[in-house]
Motif scaffolding. Structure first.
Motif, PDB file in Angstrom:
ATOM      1  N   TRP A  63       0.782  -1.070   0.018  1.00 26.38           N
ATOM      2  CA  TRP A  63      -0.078  -0.053   0.021  1.00 26.38           C
ATOM      3  C   TRP A  63       1.069   1.399  -0.107  1.00 26.38           C
ATOM      4  O   TRP A  63       0.398   2.300  -0.243  1.00 26.38           O
ATOM      5  N   GLN A  66       0.875   3.613  -3.025  1.00 25.70           N
ATOM      6  CA  GLN A  66      -0.650   4.435  -3.333  1.00 25.70           C
ATOM      7  C   GLN A  66      -0.801   5.372  -2.156  1.00 25.70           C
ATOM      8  O   GLN A  66      -1.735   5.985  -2.222  1.00 25.70           O
ATOM      9  N   SER A  68      -0.434   8.694   0.249  1.00 24.31           N
ATOM     10  CA  SER A  68      -0.233  10.049   0.236  1.00 24.31           C
ATOM     11  C   SER A  68       0.196  10.605   1.697  1.00 24.31           C
ATOM     12  O   SER A  68      -0.285  10.435   2.443  1.00 24.31           O
ATOM     13  N   CYS A  90       6.436   6.392  -2.366  1.00 21.26           N
ATOM     14  CA  CYS A  90       4.935   6.577  -2.301  1.00 21.26           C
ATOM     15  C   CYS A  90       4.422   7.329  -3.534  1.00 21.26           C
ATOM     16  O   CYS A  90       5.158   7.859  -4.154  1.00 21.26           O
ATOM     17  N   LYS A  91       3.007   7.582  -3.414  1.00 23.80           N
ATOM     18  CA  LYS A  91       2.401   8.142  -4.671  1.00 23.80           C
ATOM     19  C   LYS A  91       2.477   9.718  -4.419  1.00 23.80           C
ATOM     20  O   LYS A  91       2.844  10.445  -5.720  1.00 23.80           O
ATOM     21  N   ARG A 186      -5.845   0.092   6.123  1.00 29.19           N
ATOM     22  CA  ARG A 186      -6.643  -1.074   5.205  1.00 29.19           C
ATOM     23  C   ARG A 186      -7.565  -1.945   5.947  1.00 29.19           C
ATOM     24  O   ARG A 186      -8.781  -2.097   5.557  1.00 29.19           O
ATOM     25  N   ARG A 258     -10.361   0.979 -10.941  1.00 27.01           N
ATOM     26  CA  ARG A 258     -10.382   0.974  -9.525  1.00 27.01           C
ATOM     27  C   ARG A 258     -10.603  -0.649  -9.085  1.00 27.01           C
ATOM     28  O   ARG A 258     -11.054  -0.490  -7.659  1.00 27.01           O
ATOM     29  N   LYS A 261      -9.198  -1.466  -5.563  1.00 24.49           N
ATOM     30  CA  LYS A 261      -9.697  -0.538  -4.397  1.00 24.49           C
ATOM     31  C   LYS A 261     -10.996  -0.853  -3.865  1.00 24.49           C
ATOM     32  O   LYS A 261     -11.564  -1.828  -4.406  1.00 24.49           O
ATOM     33  N   GLY A 304     -10.779   6.155  -3.152  1.00 25.40           N
ATOM     34  CA  GLY A 304     -10.109   5.562  -4.246  1.00 25.40           C
ATOM     35  C   GLY A 304     -10.707   4.368  -5.196  1.00 25.40           C
ATOM     36  O   GLY A 304     -10.537   4.170  -6.055  1.00 25.40           O
TER      37      GLY A 304
END
Length: 506
Positions: A63, A66, A68, A90-91, A186, A258, A261, A304
């Motif tokens: 994760w 993906q 932030s 990271c994203k 998550r 997606r 997600k 997401g």
């Protein structure tokens, strides 16, 4: 100052000299070096054997790529070190040199993790975090500090920090802390969504992930799904209750970008009117009586992914206006929050009501209807799907028989005729219930076992073609010439009736 996931060559690290590590840091790592050396310059980590300036590695979970992340620290050297460590992995990564700048960034963007220094000019990290929790803080916080006293740890936990990292630390320590945050987030969201689904009145798990049948009507639905799934367009699915609207929504999600997600289904009719806003948008601690702790809403749990709002016509008018704003602005305001939270979602709506009639009656907002009615898909009722009912019945018999530990009940010719003849006002849901009831009793109800078609005398020399012709014409006569209804009762497709009539010049 802003860093992105595609960081260029980093500036030479500012010399950072924290207080010597104490016993707790040694329990995490025997030798926790100062950040003035190799660890600060992105050299190979002695424990992981990886270079912190390289791309993301699987050892820190799936994760991170993906995520932030916001880094809040007044020390440029520490911000630079964290940017070098986290940026390529990271994203999105942004930096803030003080609490005010961090507050502005939280107003503008959603962050999954905030890495926060405790000792900063003007206001401590714990004090700032406490303030943010009161107005709306939608991320997990990791507190960094060089002071390992019990009082600071207690204050940090009370303020809502989910992890506590002591300076100085190596790159793998902060990476592991972030990975733990993301895994916990998550799991928390998946757990909440699953618990919500268990409480909802959604269909049984059978058939949730695929459409069954090969009737022209279902083939048209499949073709439409294939066209709209890759697009970000909102979808409105209409149709009678039990026709498979949620199955269609899940199929759209599974074929979209997606798919990895969350897919969050919400039955708007099953949530009490006074709780629906808090369920959808979340709430802060103390926002209303009984709100003993803050909770993310279903919008944030679907972040997401795809949010499926079933029975959209049952939403109260007050909630409809807030939903319209959330769809247009992609921002929500939890109950009791002073801050809006940005959301990245795809919306799929469903209803068994005539929304246009609801708009005319003043029970549904016209502006919301026109906003969600971009692409509409109508699910055909089971009675119009021909032989699909037999395929569905066989599937339910097999799956439910295994679940209940019951031997399957034979679906003979008389039962097949009864299944295709029945009108199915409850559609697929009613069919499933019939199969389960038949498994428990060991037989189908009498009305599905007795063929009530008229029995007529036939001559011994009548051919099979003549018998078929007479039987089809008799059914057409009984249905007043309605070929769709005749095909349904006979268990054949409408095209078969049309083809036979053309041959017979009827």
């Amino acid at each position: 100052m802003k860093s992105t996931a595609k960081c260029g060559p980093a500036k030479s690290a500012h010399v950072y000299t924290p207080l010597p590590p104490v016993s707790r840091s040694q329990s995490v790592e025997n030798t926790a070096p100062d950040l003035t050396g190799d660890a600060a310059n992105g050299s190979p980590d002695t424990e992981t054997g990886t270079n912190t300036a390289n791309g993301p590695g699987p050892e820190f979970g799936p994760w991170l790529a993906q995520a932030s992340i916001l880094v809040v620290d007044d020390e440029p050297g520490m911000r630079n070190f964290l940017a070098r460590t986290l940026g390529p992995r990271c994203k999105r990564l942004e930096e803030a040199a003080d609490c005010n700048e961090a507050s502005h960034k939280l107003d503008e963007h959603h962050f999954d993790v905030v890495i926060l220094d405790n000792i900063m000019p003007g206001k401590s990290g714990v004090e700032w975090l406490t303030e943010q929790r009161e107005i709306g803080f939608f991320a997990d916080a990791i507190l960094m500090t060089a002071y390992a006293d019990l009082d600071t740890a207690i204050k940090a936990l009370r303020a809502g920090a989910v992890d506590f990292v002591l300076k100085p630390f190596r790159s793998n320590q902060i990476l592991n802390a972030v990975a733990r945050c993301l895994d916990r987030m998550r799991l928390r969201r998946e757990n909440y969504v699953l618990r919500h689904e268990l409480r909802s009145t959604s269909d049984h798990v059978l058939l949730r992930d695929k459409l069954i049948g090969y009737s022209p009507e279902i083939q048209d639905i499949r073709d439409t799904i294939a066209r709209v799934a890759p697009l970000p367009t909102s979808i409105l699915i209409s149709g009678e209750s039990g026709t498979g609207k949620e199955v269609t929504a899940r199929s759209i999600h599974a074929l979209s970008d997606r798919a990895d997600k969350p897919f969050v289904p919400v039955n708007c009719a099953a949530i009490p009117t006074d709780m629906i806003e808090a369920e959808l948008f979340g709430h802060l601690k103390g926002a209303f009586t009984g709100a003993n702790h803050a909770r993310d809403g279903l919008f944030l749990h679907a972040q997401g992914g795809t949010l499926f709002l079933d029975e959209i016509g049952e939403l109260p008018l007050a909630t409809q206006s807030k939903l319209l704003r959330a769809i247009e602005d992609r921002r929500i305001r939890p109950v009791g929050s002073e801050r809006e939270a940005p959301v990245d979602l795809r919306f799929i709506f469903a209803t068994n009501a005539d929304l246009e009639a609801e708009v005319e009656a003043g029970r549904f907002r016209a502006d919301l209807f026109y906003r969600i009615n971009v692409m509409q898909m109508h699910m055909p009722p089971l009675r119009q799907r021909g032989d699909d009912v037999l395929e569905l019945a066989a599937l339910f018999m097999n799956k439910l028989g295994k679940q209940l530990g019951m031997p399957p009940v034979a679906i003979d010719g008389a039962v097949r005729a009864g299944l295709t003849r029945y009108n199915w006002p409850g559609n697929v849901r009613e069919l499933r219930n019939l199969i389960e009831r038949s498994l428990i009793l060991g037989r189908f109800p009498a009305e599905f076992r007795n063929n009530d078609l008229p029995q007529t005398d036939t001559g011994e020399d009548e051919t099979l073609d003549e018998l078929e012709r007479r039987h089809i014409l008799t059914m057409l006569h009984k249905t007043g010439g309605n070929r769709n209804e005749a095909a349904r009762r006979l268990g054949v497709s409408r095209k078969t009736i049309d083809r036979k009539c053309a041959v017979w010049n009827e």
